[in-house]
Scaffold this active site. Structure first.
Site, PDB file in Angstrom:
ATOM      1  N   TYR A   1       1.047  -1.354   0.073  1.00  5.18           N
ATOM      2  CA  TYR A   1      -0.046   0.016   0.140  1.00  5.18           C
ATOM      3  C   TYR A   1       0.829   1.303  -0.133  1.00  5.18           C
ATOM      4  CZ  TYR A   1      -3.688  -3.285   1.226  1.00  5.18           C
ATOM      5  OH  TYR A   1      -4.598  -4.448   1.449  1.00  5.18           O
TER       6      TYR A   1
ATOM      7  N   ASN B   1     -11.985 -15.320  -3.793  1.00  4.52           N
ATOM      8  CA  ASN B   1     -12.854 -15.571  -2.729  1.00  4.52           C
ATOM      9  C   ASN B   1     -13.373 -17.196  -2.830  1.00  4.52           C
ATOM     10  OD1 ASN B   1     -14.752 -15.140  -4.568  1.00  4.52           O
ATOM     11  ND2 ASN B   1     -15.600 -13.445  -3.324  1.00  4.52           N
TER      12      ASN B   1
ATOM     13  N   GLN C   1      -8.139 -14.181   5.303  1.00  5.22           N
ATOM     14  CA  GLN C   1      -8.777 -12.807   4.876  1.00  5.22           C
ATOM     15  C   GLN C   1      -9.358 -13.122   3.581  1.00  5.22           C
ATOM     16  OE1 GLN C   1      -7.597  -8.271   3.578  1.00  5.22           O
ATOM     17  NE2 GLN C   1      -6.357  -9.312   5.354  1.00  5.22           N
TER      18      GLN C   1
ATOM     19  N   SER D   1     -16.145  -2.026  -2.117  1.00  9.08           N
ATOM     20  CA  SER D   1     -15.441  -0.639  -2.826  1.00  9.08           C
ATOM     21  C   SER D   1     -16.120   0.471  -2.591  1.00  9.08           C
ATOM     22  CB  SER D   1     -14.868  -1.089  -4.109  1.00  9.08           C
ATOM     23  OG  SER D   1     -14.428  -2.217  -4.119  1.00  9.08           O
TER      24      SER D   1
END
Length: 297
Positions: free
Chosen positions: A57, A159, A177, A210
């Protein structure tokens, strides 16, 4: 705030965490140390103790902002970061997964976070071949023995990747996660049940889809050119999702209930989910996210 035990780790985490991808500069805004400090002060005052970040990030930028913000009360926080990518520029990363490089990433993350340990160190959404890299998990186990890592986790890229979920206990990974929200329920078929069976903690990322499940955006909405949602989503995809959101808001969200809070609580009502890790743009949104825990009563 409410707290749940994160799988077999024994860590008591707030059901609402703070996701920090936005600090890296790919969501149309840059953040200063002052901006980040205000967010974490609001989070701490709201009872939040979980922070999720990553090496890419920005080039450890998000971690640096976190480190500057929480160094004075490090013991109050459960910090989860990740490994496996090297940031080159916005929307561009290299995969870094050989054991020696991952250990160096850990050292770089510790330096940026201004700490001598991370509570949760997560494999960062790479493929099954990367997950099986020779010597990777053994190298991480050695760092865990040194006390630099408290627990290991797996952030699955797809996922529906049940393979990595099922293999996680074998490599010492205790937490999964995964993308999970009202618009994306695919983990319910196999991933989440497996997590329950194996006593794996679950961090639900992108719980607001999002930002679409915030209720703020309508079909036709546009985002800044430097916002990752422009890189990900076509206009048709965006509008289709936002029409679905309007239907959900009309048919499922109780009158008078904030949609973003409802969406966070919706994730948490699945018994497999330990905590959600929404991003937040400022202190007010952090407090608003935290209040979603009240809807669990």
């Amino acid at each position: 705030m409410k707290y749940r035990t994160l799988g077999s780790t024994g860590l008591e985490v707030s059901v609402i965490g703070v996701g920090t991808w936005q600090f890296g500069g790919e969501w149309g805004r840059t953040y200063s140390e002052s901006d980040a400090s205000k967010i974490f002060a609001a989070a701490r005052d709201s009872g939040i103790n979980l922070i999720d970040t990553a090496e890419c990030y920005g080039d450890h930028l998000s971690e640096s902002l976190i480190g500057a913000s929480v160094a004075e009360n490090r013991e109050d926080w459960i910090i989860a970061t990740k490994f496996g990518h090297h940031f080159k520029k916005n929307f561009d990363r290299n995969q870094v997964i050989d054991p020696e490089s991952v250990v160096k990433q850990l050292e770089d993350s510790l330096r940026a976070l201004r700490t001598d340990y991370v509570d949760l160190y997560q494999f960062h959404s790479l493929d099954d071949q990367a997950f099986a890299t020779e010597g990777l998990w053994e190298a991480l186990a050695k760092e865990k023995e040194k006390g630099k890592i408290r627990h290991l986790g797996t952030s699955i890229g797809s996922n529906t990747n049940s393979h990595q979920v099922k293999a996680s206990p074998d490599v010492g990974s205790e937490v999964i996660q995964v993308v999970y929200n009202r618009l994306d329920r695919a983990p319910e078929s196999e991933v989440l049940p497996t997590c329950q069976e194996e006593n794996l903690g679950v961090l639900a990322r992108v719980p607001l889809a999002s930002g679409y499940l915030s209720g703020k955006y309508k079909p036709g909405a546009q985002f800044p050119s430097n916002d990752v949602r422009n890189a990900w989503h076509t206009d048709n995809f965006r509008d289709s999702r936002l029409r679905e959101v309007e239907k959900i808001q009309r048919e499922e969200v109780p009158e008078g209930t904030d949609m973003a809070q409802w969406a966070l609580a919706w994730c948490l009502k699945n018994p497999a989910v330990t905590s959600v890790i929404p991003g937040c743009k400022d202190a007010d949104q952090t407090r608003k996210n935290a209040a979603a825990a009240d809807l669990l009563e």
